[in-house]
Scaffold this motif. Sequence first.
Motif, PDB file in Angstrom:
ATOM      1  N   GLN A  53       0.812  -1.218   0.000  1.00  0.00           N
ATOM      2  CA  GLN A  53       0.000   0.000   0.000  1.00  0.00           C
ATOM      3  C   GLN A  53       0.848   1.272   0.000  1.00  0.00           C
ATOM      4  O   GLN A  53       0.358   2.339  -0.361  1.00  0.00           O
ATOM      5  N   LEU A  54       2.091   1.157   0.408  1.00  0.00           N
ATOM      6  CA  LEU A  54       2.976   2.330   0.442  1.00  0.00           C
ATOM      7  C   LEU A  54       3.623   2.507  -0.928  1.00  0.00           C
ATOM      8  O   LEU A  54       4.723   2.049  -1.188  1.00  0.00           O
ATOM      9  N   THR A  55       2.924   3.187  -1.813  1.00  0.00           N
ATOM     10  CA  THR A  55       3.404   3.322  -3.187  1.00  0.00           C
ATOM     11  C   THR A  55       4.110   4.646  -3.457  1.00  0.00           C
ATOM     12  O   THR A  55       4.819   4.768  -4.448  1.00  0.00           O
ATOM     13  N   ALA A  56       3.928   5.613  -2.578  1.00  0.00           N
ATOM     14  CA  ALA A  56       4.562   6.916  -2.795  1.00  0.00           C
ATOM     15  C   ALA A  56       6.078   6.799  -2.637  1.00  0.00           C
ATOM     16  O   ALA A  56       6.567   6.055  -1.784  1.00  0.00           O
ATOM     17  N   PRO A  57       6.825   7.507  -3.465  1.00  0.00           N
ATOM     18  CA  PRO A  57       8.286   7.456  -3.358  1.00  0.00           C
ATOM     19  C   PRO A  57       8.799   7.860  -1.968  1.00  0.00           C
ATOM     20  O   PRO A  57       9.833   7.370  -1.518  1.00  0.00           O
ATOM     21  N   ALA A  58       8.066   8.701  -1.282  1.00  0.00           N
ATOM     22  CA  ALA A  58       8.488   9.133   0.046  1.00  0.00           C
ATOM     23  C   ALA A  58       8.443   7.991   1.055  1.00  0.00           C
ATOM     24  O   ALA A  58       9.116   8.037   2.083  1.00  0.00           O
ATOM     25  N   HIS A  59       7.669   6.943   0.758  1.00  0.00           N
ATOM     26  CA  HIS A  59       7.523   5.815   1.679  1.00  0.00           C
ATOM     27  C   HIS A  59       8.330   4.592   1.245  1.00  0.00           C
ATOM     28  O   HIS A  59       8.143   3.503   1.791  1.00  0.00           O
ATOM     29  N   ALA A  60       9.205   4.748   0.294  1.00  0.00           N
ATOM     30  CA  ALA A  60       9.964   3.619  -0.232  1.00  0.00           C
ATOM     31  C   ALA A  60      10.830   2.952   0.844  1.00  0.00           C
ATOM     32  O   ALA A  60      10.924   1.726   0.888  1.00  0.00           O
TER      33      ALA A  60
END
Length: 106
Positions: A76-83
């Motif tokens: 669910q963490l698809t944003a680059p900030a959450h990589a």
Amino acid sequence: MRARDRAAVSALRSTLAALDNAEAVPVDEAELRGSALEQSPVGVGATEAARRELSEPSVVDVVRAEAAERLQVAAQLTAPAHADRAAQLRAEAAVLLRFLDGPGTA
């Protein structure tokens, strides 16, 4: 663990807590109401609650659920900030799944 593997430490700590929670015995509502002070238990261990003993399949189910939860959140963490967080969750899931693969692989 000697290499201070943060993913392994984090995964094992939270999984041990999940296993501890799974061993808890549900409390009846009548027990929660309590009674008179003079009837309350006294002494060492008087307030200890009985714990369930989990079978090996139950333990495996809890560990699998913990790994699956980590993989689901990582997906669910698809944003680059959450990589970084997603990678950490995948590493923790890999640690848990390694323990389920069998002896000698952990």
